[in-house]
Design a protein around this motif. Sequence first.
Motif, mmCIF file in Angstrom:
data_model
loop_
_atom_site.group_PDB
_atom_site.id
_atom_site.type_symbol
_atom_site.label_atom_id
_atom_site.label_comp_id
_atom_site.label_asym_id
_atom_site.label_seq_id
_atom_site.Cartn_x
_atom_site.Cartn_y
_atom_site.Cartn_z
ATOM 1 N N ASN A 19 -9.914 7.546 -12.205
ATOM 2 C CA ASN A 19 -9.888 7.015 -10.975
ATOM 3 C C ASN A 19 -8.704 7.245 -10.210
ATOM 4 O O ASN A 19 -7.841 7.288 -10.632
ATOM 5 N N PRO A 20 -8.719 7.006 -8.845
ATOM 6 C CA PRO A 20 -7.663 7.122 -8.071
ATOM 7 C C PRO A 20 -6.498 6.155 -8.318
ATOM 8 O O PRO A 20 -6.928 5.129 -8.916
ATOM 9 N N ILE A 21 -5.367 6.551 -8.112
ATOM 10 C CA ILE A 21 -4.306 5.575 -8.296
ATOM 11 C C ILE A 21 -4.187 4.415 -7.242
ATOM 12 O O ILE A 21 -4.393 4.773 -6.022
ATOM 13 N N ALA A 22 -4.185 3.312 -7.724
ATOM 14 C CA ALA A 22 -4.299 2.037 -6.815
ATOM 15 C C ALA A 22 -3.081 1.529 -6.241
ATOM 16 O O ALA A 22 -1.998 1.642 -7.128
ATOM 17 N N VAL A 23 -2.996 1.172 -5.081
ATOM 18 C CA VAL A 23 -1.794 0.705 -4.557
ATOM 19 C C VAL A 23 -1.743 -0.961 -4.484
ATOM 20 O O VAL A 23 -2.741 -1.405 -4.019
ATOM 21 N N GLN A 24 -0.707 -1.535 -5.053
ATOM 22 C CA GLN A 24 -0.923 -2.890 -5.077
ATOM 23 C C GLN A 24 0.426 -3.595 -4.272
ATOM 24 O O GLN A 24 1.257 -2.729 -4.130
ATOM 25 N N SER A 25 0.131 -4.850 -3.948
ATOM 26 C CA SER A 25 1.404 -5.574 -3.334
ATOM 27 C C SER A 25 1.262 -6.957 -3.754
ATOM 28 O O SER A 25 0.169 -7.415 -4.633
ATOM 29 N N MET A 26 1.909 -7.796 -3.399
ATOM 30 C CA MET A 26 2.054 -9.026 -3.733
ATOM 31 C C MET A 26 2.416 -10.108 -2.461
ATOM 32 O O MET A 26 3.264 -9.607 -1.817
ATOM 33 N N THR A 27 1.630 -11.211 -2.415
ATOM 34 C CA THR A 27 1.907 -11.855 -1.223
ATOM 35 C C THR A 27 3.047 -12.960 -1.431
ATOM 36 O O THR A 27 3.509 -12.877 -2.509
ATOM 37 N N ASN A 28 3.815 -13.107 -0.108
ATOM 38 C CA ASN A 28 5.219 -13.958 -0.389
ATOM 39 C C ASN A 28 4.713 -15.441 0.401
ATOM 40 O O ASN A 28 5.577 -16.013 0.605
ATOM 41 N N THR A 29 3.529 -15.689 0.541
ATOM 42 C CA THR A 29 3.029 -16.953 1.110
ATOM 43 C C THR A 29 2.934 -17.971 0.055
ATOM 44 O O THR A 29 3.062 -17.623 -1.304
ATOM 45 N N ASP A 30 3.048 -19.180 0.375
ATOM 46 C CA ASP A 30 2.416 -20.340 -0.683
ATOM 47 C C ASP A 30 1.202 -20.220 -0.997
ATOM 48 O O ASP A 30 0.315 -20.496 -0.228
ATOM 49 N N THR A 31 0.697 -19.719 -2.346
ATOM 50 C CA THR A 31 -0.653 -19.680 -2.451
ATOM 51 C C THR A 31 -1.524 -20.931 -2.150
ATOM 52 O O THR A 31 -2.550 -20.749 -1.886
ATOM 53 N N LYS A 32 -1.017 -21.849 -2.440
ATOM 54 C CA LYS A 32 -1.674 -23.141 -1.900
ATOM 55 C C LYS A 32 -1.975 -23.430 -0.337
ATOM 56 O O LYS A 32 -3.249 -23.827 -0.152
ATOM 57 N N ASP A 33 -1.378 -22.686 0.291
ATOM 58 C CA ASP A 33 -1.695 -22.392 1.742
ATOM 59 C C ASP A 33 -2.890 -21.257 1.721
ATOM 60 O O ASP A 33 -2.219 -20.023 2.183
ATOM 61 N N ILE A 34 -3.917 -21.639 1.926
ATOM 62 C CA ILE A 34 -5.083 -20.863 1.872
ATOM 63 C C ILE A 34 -5.265 -19.811 2.879
ATOM 64 O O ILE A 34 -5.254 -18.727 2.960
ATOM 65 N N LYS A 35 -5.195 -20.399 4.211
ATOM 66 C CA LYS A 35 -5.158 -19.856 5.561
ATOM 67 C C LYS A 35 -4.278 -18.656 5.410
ATOM 68 O O LYS A 35 -4.468 -17.534 6.046
ATOM 69 N N LYS A 36 -2.782 -18.904 5.318
ATOM 70 C CA LYS A 36 -1.858 -18.224 5.313
ATOM 71 C C LYS A 36 -1.698 -16.693 4.519
ATOM 72 O O LYS A 36 -1.651 -16.012 4.774
ATOM 73 N N THR A 37 -2.266 -17.272 3.079
ATOM 74 C CA THR A 37 -2.353 -16.385 2.311
ATOM 75 C C THR A 37 -3.494 -15.499 2.664
ATOM 76 O O THR A 37 -3.437 -14.302 2.354
ATOM 77 N N VAL A 38 -4.737 -15.968 3.044
ATOM 78 C CA VAL A 38 -5.795 -15.421 3.292
ATOM 79 C C VAL A 38 -5.411 -14.056 4.377
ATOM 80 O O VAL A 38 -5.626 -12.872 4.384
ATOM 81 N N ASN A 39 -4.715 -14.610 5.564
ATOM 82 C CA ASN A 39 -4.309 -13.912 6.729
ATOM 83 C C ASN A 39 -3.428 -12.513 5.904
ATOM 84 O O ASN A 39 -3.559 -11.553 6.588
ATOM 85 N N GLN A 40 -2.236 -13.011 5.402
ATOM 86 C CA GLN A 40 -1.626 -11.961 4.944
ATOM 87 C C GLN A 40 -2.305 -11.037 3.907
ATOM 88 O O GLN A 40 -2.362 -9.721 4.005
ATOM 89 N N ILE A 41 -3.156 -11.370 2.784
ATOM 90 C CA ILE A 41 -4.122 -10.461 2.364
ATOM 91 C C ILE A 41 -4.845 -9.672 3.233
ATOM 92 O O ILE A 41 -4.953 -8.287 2.953
ATOM 93 N N ARG A 42 -5.529 -10.175 4.186
ATOM 94 C CA ARG A 42 -6.271 -9.193 5.078
ATOM 95 C C ARG A 42 -5.318 -8.229 5.729
ATOM 96 O O ARG A 42 -5.707 -7.031 5.900
ATOM 97 N N ASP A 43 -4.190 -8.749 5.917
ATOM 98 C CA ASP A 43 -3.310 -7.581 6.696
ATOM 99 C C ASP A 43 -3.047 -6.369 5.694
ATOM 100 O O ASP A 43 -2.953 -5.285 6.045
ATOM 101 N N LEU A 44 -2.906 -6.861 4.600
ATOM 102 C CA LEU A 44 -2.586 -5.826 3.336
ATOM 103 C C LEU A 44 -3.648 -5.089 3.134
ATOM 104 O O LEU A 44 -3.531 -3.844 2.928
ATOM 105 N N GLN A 45 -4.727 -5.652 3.056
ATOM 106 C CA GLN A 45 -5.982 -5.020 2.857
ATOM 107 C C GLN A 45 -6.281 -3.759 3.874
ATOM 108 O O GLN A 45 -6.471 -2.729 3.623
ATOM 109 N N ASN A 46 -5.966 -4.243 5.412
ATOM 110 C CA ASN A 46 -6.013 -3.265 6.492
ATOM 111 C C ASN A 46 -5.050 -2.307 6.479
ATOM 112 O O ASN A 46 -5.395 -1.051 6.895
#
Length: 354
Positions: A19-46
């Motif tokens: 399989n291709p080598i996968a690129v990872q990252s980690m959010t720096n938001t408070d995971t309990k803040d679902i909206k901010k975390t989702v928005n950051q993950i979407r940016d990372l995904q894009n």
Amino acid sequence: MRKKTKEVRIGNIYIGGNNPIAVQSMTNTDTKDIKKTVNQIRDLQNAGCDIVRVAVLDFEAANAIKEIKKEINIPIVADIHFNYRLAIEAIKNGADKIRINPGNIGGEDKLKLVADAAKDSGIPIRVGVNSGSLEKDILNKYGGVTAEGIVESALKSVSLLEKCGFYDIVISLKTSNVPLTIESYKLISEKVNYPLHVGVTEAGTSCSGTIKSSIGIGTLLYMGIGDTIRVSLTGNPLEEVKVGKQILKSLGLSKGGVEIISCPTCGRTKINLIDLAKKVENATASIKEDIKIAVMGCAVNGPGEAKEADIGIAGGAGEGLIFKHGKVLKKVPEDRLFDEFMKELYDMLKEKSS
């Protein structure tokens, strides 16, 4: 030749094997803040992130994973320290992988509960060993922090999981020292067949961290070691993904997306090449097609030296040439150069897709 390791599924992707080598990252938001975390993950995904990790410090954060997963399309990894109950709760809420240190999760009986929960849910466990928290007996045995000691600690953690009958394991060896990182991964790659998560931890700020990560990760990948990577930077996680993707592109290990080549500027440069190159880079970041773009400062470094580029710009005195595969298309005043270039680029992409 890349070493073939065991294939492990993480959500909707696989690492290891062919399989291709996968690129990872980690959010720096408070995971309990679902909206901010989702928005950051979407940016990372894009930006091209394949796998994202979130910190799970309490049960509210563990429970948030369930809601976060509904809004994203990449696998989510729960980062757990010390509390085995948090690991089990994160698994219940749909974590696609958990990251633990088996030695600090509360004893073998607690580890067995975590391993059983992960096995029942069909998710892997990443064993993370940190050079800064090696066991005292290992430090005494090797006279300090060494590659041999790091590997021994990792193998000890792996054996604890194997004792629980768990084998969907990914290994990471966390150190901020580049030569030590390279030597540690080289050594463990000779001893196990589990997928390796490669990175230089706590690498530093955008500049120093990019350099350390590129040397460390790049060297290991060139040696055929590594199945997934994370560039660890003090800054916006988006930069981690960009650097990770570029490391893969530079070694020819990633296909698709834009590769930009640009000259360093010199006294011959008569246009604002630095700003122009940045504008082109930002404007083309989301393009998925495999394409090479050149942004060159003068005719010397223009269509001739950059003829391998699919499309490019060569600067002049207040103007520039737009070229494709080394052949000049048009000469354009500097104030219209970017817009005309983008028009030609998108016309070319339309032709390729039709």
